[in-house]
Design an enzyme around this catalytic site. Sequence first.
Site, PDB file in Angstrom:
ATOM      1  CB  THR A 155      74.942  20.104  -1.669  1.00  0.00           C
ATOM      2  OG1 THR A 155      75.214  20.728  -2.921  1.00  0.00           O
ATOM      3  CG2 THR A 155      75.215  21.098  -0.550  1.00  0.00           C
ATOM      4  CD  GLN A 196      78.945  17.242 -13.398  1.00  0.00           C
ATOM      5  OE1 GLN A 196      78.643  16.836 -14.512  1.00  0.00           O
ATOM      6  NE2 GLN A 196      78.251  18.177 -12.782  1.00  0.00           N
ATOM      7  CB  THR A 208      60.654   9.975   6.620  1.00  0.00           C
ATOM      8  OG1 THR A 208      60.199  10.015   7.966  1.00  0.00           O
ATOM      9  CG2 THR A 208      59.866   8.950   5.828  1.00  0.00           C
ATOM     10  CB  CYS A 216      78.571  38.625 -17.220  1.00  0.00           C
ATOM     11  SG  CYS A 216      79.618  39.983 -17.661  1.00  0.00           S
TER      12      CYS A 216
END
Lengths: 388, 128
Positions: A72, A179, A237, A328
């Site tokens: 990301t 991936q 760091t 869902c």
Amino acid sequence: MKQIYLDNAATTKVDEQVIKAMLPYFDEKFGNASSVHLVGQDSKNALEKSRKIIAKSIGAKTREIIFTSGGTESNNLALKGLFFSNYPNKNHIITTKVEHDCVLNTCKWLETQSAEVTYLDVDEEGFVSLEQLKNSITDKTIVVSVIHGNNEIGTIQDLEAIGKICRERNVLFHTDVCQSFTKVPINVQKDNLDLVTLNSHKIHGPKGVGVLYIREGIKITPLSHGGGHERNLRSGTENISGIVGFAKSVEISNTLKGTRTKDIERMTKLRDKLIKSILEIQDTKLNGSNGEKRLCNNINVSFSNVEGEAIGGYLENSGIYTSTGSACASHSLETSHVLKAIGLSPVQSNSSLRISISKFTTDEEVDYVLEKLKKIIIKLRRISPLVR
Amino acid sequence: MTPPYTKKLLKHFKNPKFVKDVKNPDGIGEVGNVACGDIMHLEIKVKDNKIEDIGFKTFGCAAAIASSDVVCEIAKGKTLEQAKKITKDDIIKKLGGMPPIKVHCSVLGIQALKKAIKDYEGGKKGNC
């Protein structure tokens, strides 16, 4: 109960050898790589050795590797960094409708900052159209960003062909290979790659570590400012234990030899066995591409008239962990944008199940899953009002 | 499964008792649509103003299947007037709670039941 983890596109188990390599960097060699003393230099050496291993695995120079906190962050740094170093002279970004959310949402945010973004369509197997790409490039285009191996449907884009177009048209090419890394050979020279996002936790390394490869000479604006770490592009760091683990996971995967390893051959066989057997169940449809152009660990199938989260729920009840593109199961109650982009109807998306295997997946596990899955589909179709 | 489901909900999901076609149903209610995900189909048999038999079929997630089963369980044996008063909270209570993002599943269960009753009352021997 037996636990079978088949959600390796989400994350993977850290390899024991990786854990072993990381451990000394927590208490023995815990130094800050910026410290000039001996403890710090131990960390610095480990950092640079790791950088070298990862650079070599994609045919890059050591100084072209920037460590980040993961995929990301690398994708954010690539796109925002390029945009802000090119704007206002150029403001156009080309990407696709099948990117990971971190690319799509970065692009959407950049649109609020005056970016123009083109979202390329894909065909029913998930491939971008090279013609549409060519036609979308303008003199304002900064970068083309295309995911290599799709996280949902496993489609592997032709980096070389896309890279060639970008090079010819003098625009930059960024790809997210989270991936596909270590599963498909990637070479920044051969594929004409300018920026590449890599991460560790999809390849049996630790979470919280990633890389952005940036071809020498390309200017990007950093997102985090501070002590000037990572060539001033990513202050903070360095996560030495994580970086050492990442490099170890790359080393283990054997990509340095440039050959398809035994693990990949075995995963491909298991993938094909799963696909073949699942498609023997009535009214099923494979989502994504076939054969060589599909990630060796990805299976994505829609089962007519049954809902994906319910399939996943019953599988979980048998100790099997999978994923679905169903609305869902999403936090937003929206169906997968990738399945929509390849032309699936909402009901087909809601009926999808993703199984993603790893080098640790065994034949016995695959047999067990198939046995359970067949029974579950029968049971759920009995419950379904769509089966008349 | 993504959301944290209660044991009671999982019990109804794994072993729903009311999955069936009711023989010669007096009322049928179907709600939801494939675009948004869940579809519930509910059938009732009415005798002496009471729900004598009830069954469902559901295309949906664990919460949708469990909600359908529980709405049937609560409604069976009730008079039509009593059945109309069942709320989503009754379903959620019976399931021992529900993740907020799944509450719409319980609402769907209530709607299916009300539609089936309306179907019966509208046409008496309703045939949907």
